[in-house]
Design a protein around this motif. Structure first.
Motif, PDB file in Angstrom:
ATOM      1  N   VAL A  57      32.465   3.756  51.911  1.00 47.25           N
ATOM      2  CA  VAL A  57      33.146   4.947  52.405  1.00 47.25           C
ATOM      3  C   VAL A  57      33.103   4.876  53.924  1.00 47.25           C
ATOM      4  CG1 VAL A  57      33.164   7.471  52.446  1.00 47.25           C
ATOM      5  CG2 VAL A  57      32.424   6.253  50.368  1.00 47.25           C
ATOM      6  N   VAL A  58      34.273   4.730  54.532  1.00 44.63           N
ATOM      7  CA  VAL A  58      34.372   4.703  55.992  1.00 44.63           C
ATOM      8  C   VAL A  58      34.704   6.118  56.429  1.00 44.63           C
ATOM      9  CG1 VAL A  58      35.486   3.663  57.994  1.00 44.63           C
ATOM     10  CG2 VAL A  58      35.161   2.312  55.905  1.00 44.63           C
ATOM     11  N   ILE A  59      33.861   6.664  57.302  1.00 35.20           N
ATOM     12  CA  ILE A  59      33.999   8.066  57.704  1.00 35.20           C
ATOM     13  C   ILE A  59      34.603   8.147  59.095  1.00 35.20           C
ATOM     14  CG2 ILE A  59      32.754  10.201  58.153  1.00 35.20           C
ATOM     15  CD1 ILE A  59      30.711   9.233  56.050  1.00 35.20           C
ATOM     16  N   GLY A  60      35.730   8.873  59.188  1.00 30.96           N
ATOM     17  CA  GLY A  60      36.416   9.048  60.455  1.00 30.96           C
ATOM     18  C   GLY A  60      36.475  10.509  60.860  1.00 30.96           C
ATOM     19  N   ALA A  90      36.985  -0.651  62.118  1.00 30.04           N
ATOM     20  CA  ALA A  90      35.902  -0.435  61.149  1.00 30.04           C
ATOM     21  C   ALA A  90      36.356  -0.821  59.746  1.00 30.04           C
ATOM     22  CB  ALA A  90      35.435   1.017  61.186  1.00 30.04           C
ATOM     23  N   VAL A  91      37.543  -0.357  59.355  1.00 35.22           N
ATOM     24  CA  VAL A  91      38.057  -0.678  58.020  1.00 35.22           C
ATOM     25  C   VAL A  91      38.329  -2.180  57.899  1.00 35.22           C
ATOM     26  CG1 VAL A  91      39.940  -0.297  56.369  1.00 35.22           C
ATOM     27  CG2 VAL A  91      38.980   1.634  57.652  1.00 35.22           C
ATOM     28  N   ALA A 114      48.172   2.273  58.255  1.00 38.00           N
ATOM     29  CA  ALA A 114      49.422   1.623  57.846  1.00 38.00           C
ATOM     30  C   ALA A 114      50.059   0.894  59.024  1.00 38.00           C
ATOM     31  CB  ALA A 114      50.385   2.657  57.264  1.00 38.00           C
ATOM     32  N   ASP A 115      49.998   1.496  60.212  1.00 34.14           N
ATOM     33  CA  ASP A 115      50.544   0.842  61.415  1.00 34.14           C
ATOM     34  C   ASP A 115      49.817  -0.462  61.735  1.00 34.14           C
ATOM     35  OD1 ASP A 115      52.391   2.857  61.696  1.00 34.14           O
ATOM     36  OD2 ASP A 115      51.344   3.868  63.351  1.00 34.14           O
ATOM     37  N   CYS A 116      48.572  -0.586  61.258  1.00 37.96           N
ATOM     38  CA  CYS A 116      47.776  -1.804  61.471  1.00 37.96           C
ATOM     39  C   CYS A 116      47.858  -2.751  60.276  1.00 37.96           C
ATOM     40  CB  CYS A 116      46.322  -1.430  61.735  1.00 37.96           C
ATOM     41  SG  CYS A 116      46.082  -0.482  63.246  1.00 37.96           S
ATOM     42  N   GLY A 117      48.716  -2.422  59.310  1.00 40.30           N
ATOM     43  CA  GLY A 117      48.867  -3.270  58.132  1.00 40.30           C
ATOM     44  C   GLY A 117      47.728  -3.148  57.141  1.00 40.30           C
ATOM     45  N   ILE A 118      47.024  -2.024  57.175  1.00 46.17           N
ATOM     46  CA  ILE A 118      45.870  -1.809  56.299  1.00 46.17           C
ATOM     47  C   ILE A 118      46.239  -0.794  55.228  1.00 46.17           C
ATOM     48  CG2 ILE A 118      43.499  -0.955  56.174  1.00 46.17           C
ATOM     49  CD1 ILE A 118      43.174  -1.872  59.115  1.00 46.17           C
ATOM     50  N   GLY A 119      46.087  -1.185  53.975  1.00 44.26           N
ATOM     51  CA  GLY A 119      46.374  -0.298  52.864  1.00 44.26           C
ATOM     52  C   GLY A 119      45.124  -0.054  52.032  1.00 44.26           C
ATOM     53  N   VAL A 120      44.473   1.067  52.250  1.00 46.42           N
ATOM     54  CA  VAL A 120      43.299   1.468  51.467  1.00 46.42           C
ATOM     55  C   VAL A 120      43.464   2.936  51.101  1.00 46.42           C
ATOM     56  CG1 VAL A 120      41.723  -0.204  52.544  1.00 46.42           C
ATOM     57  CG2 VAL A 120      41.936   2.088  53.514  1.00 46.42           C
ATOM     58  N   THR A 121      42.635   3.406  50.192  1.00 51.23           N
ATOM     59  CA  THR A 121      42.654   4.820  49.827  1.00 51.23           C
ATOM     60  C   THR A 121      42.162   5.653  51.005  1.00 51.23           C
ATOM     61  OG1 THR A 121      42.221   4.260  47.521  1.00 51.23           O
ATOM     62  CG2 THR A 121      41.745   6.526  48.204  1.00 51.23           C
ATOM     63  N   ALA A 175      31.133  -3.625  60.357  1.00 49.52           N
ATOM     64  CA  ALA A 175      30.276  -4.324  59.401  1.00 49.52           C
ATOM     65  C   ALA A 175      30.265  -5.805  59.769  1.00 49.52           C
ATOM     66  CB  ALA A 175      30.801  -4.134  57.982  1.00 49.52           C
ATOM     67  N   CYS A 176      29.084  -6.342  60.005  1.00 49.20           N
ATOM     68  CA  CYS A 176      28.939  -7.758  60.346  1.00 49.20           C
ATOM     69  C   CYS A 176      29.269  -8.627  59.132  1.00 49.20           C
ATOM     70  CB  CYS A 176      27.502  -8.047  60.779  1.00 49.20           C
ATOM     71  SG  CYS A 176      27.072  -7.310  62.349  1.00 49.20           S
ATOM     72  N   PRO A 177      29.565  -9.907  59.361  1.00 46.31           N
ATOM     73  CA  PRO A 177      29.763 -10.809  58.218  1.00 46.31           C
ATOM     74  C   PRO A 177      28.543 -10.760  57.288  1.00 46.31           C
ATOM     75  CG  PRO A 177      30.433 -11.888  60.244  1.00 46.31           C
ATOM     76  CD  PRO A 177      29.780 -10.583  60.640  1.00 46.31           C
ATOM     77  N   GLN A 178      28.781 -10.762  56.015  1.00 49.20           N
ATOM     78  CA  GLN A 178      27.779 -10.712  54.940  1.00 49.20           C
ATOM     79  C   GLN A 178      27.094  -9.352  54.797  1.00 49.20           C
ATOM     80  OE1 GLN A 178      25.423 -14.318  55.901  1.00 49.20           O
ATOM     81  NE2 GLN A 178      26.145 -14.994  53.884  1.00 49.20           N
ATOM     82  N   TRP A 179      27.547  -8.343  55.531  1.00 49.84           N
ATOM     83  CA  TRP A 179      26.986  -6.992  55.446  1.00 49.84           C
ATOM     84  C   TRP A 179      26.980  -6.512  53.993  1.00 49.84           C
ATOM     85  CZ3 TRP A 179      29.610  -2.282  54.316  1.00 49.84           C
ATOM     86  CH2 TRP A 179      28.964  -1.109  54.705  1.00 49.84           C
ATOM     87  N   ALA A 180      28.105  -6.647  53.319  1.00 54.77           N
ATOM     88  CA  ALA A 180      28.213  -6.177  51.932  1.00 54.77           C
ATOM     89  C   ALA A 180      27.490  -7.108  50.962  1.00 54.77           C
ATOM     90  CB  ALA A 180      29.683  -6.051  51.542  1.00 54.77           C
TER      91      ALA A 180
END
Length: 192
Positions: free
Chosen positions: A10-13, A23-24, A51-58, A93-98
């Protein structure tokens, strides 16, 4: 059919800042499948920004300002993965964070905290500020000395202990929960 992701992020803005896209993107760039939801409050149009950045998430856009607990609760309700992580709009989030979080959760940790890295390690002023501000969130600290922030949780904890307090301005686990340090394992990764 692809397997359902084990980790929701959950990314909080707040007010859909430009940093929300980075961030996303840092979450999308992880090397494991993730369920991603953005909860933006206080105005702005997070969906259009992404969307302007080409990012499609909920995206959940809420006109009124939500404190961290309320935003987190909306994200929890909108996801299904067994583990839930949170990322603020001004963090990457750094690489391998998840991947490392998931590994710790799968090893049995109900909650996993993360360290914070200096985004400008070659700048002496930035290094000094980072050490003063985040000295208890540095990579490699023993669990007993580290602060438990940047925490991801097993969803079962919310079922057992309840949701976040929606009136609190700062990050805090629900008051009905046991001390987070007892639940928390450090991810050992390089940051949030």
């Amino acid at each position: 059919m692809a397997a359902r992701p084990d980790l929701a992020v959950v990314v909080i803005g707040l007010r859909a800042p430009a940093s929300l896209a980075a961030a996303v993107r840092s979450v999308l760039d992880q090397n494991v499948p993730l369920e991603i939801v953005v909860v933006n409050s206080g105005g702005g149009n997070a969906m259009a920004l992404l969307a302007d950045c080409g990012i499609g998430v909920t995206v959940i856009d809420v006109e009124e300002r939500l404190f961290a607990g309320a935003a987190r609760n909306r994200g929890i309700a909108a996801t299904q993965a067994p583990f839930i992580a949170f990322l603020a709009d001004d963090c990457l989030a750094c690489p391998q964070w998840a991947e490392i979080r998931l590994q710790r959760h799968r090893e049995g940790a109900a909650a996993v905290a993360s360290a914070v890295l200096n985004s400008h390690p070659r700048n002496l002023v930035a290094c000094a500020a980072h050490l003063v501000t985040y000295m208890r969130r540095l990579p490699g600290l023993p669990a007993g000395k580290a602060q438990c922030y940047g925490v991801s949780f097993d969803r079962k904890l919310f079922e057992r202990y309840g949701a976040f307090d929606e009136g609190l301005k700062a990050e805090k686990t629900p008051n009905s929960w046991p001390d987070c340090r007892r639940l928390c394992g450090r991810s050992g990764n390089r940051g949030s």
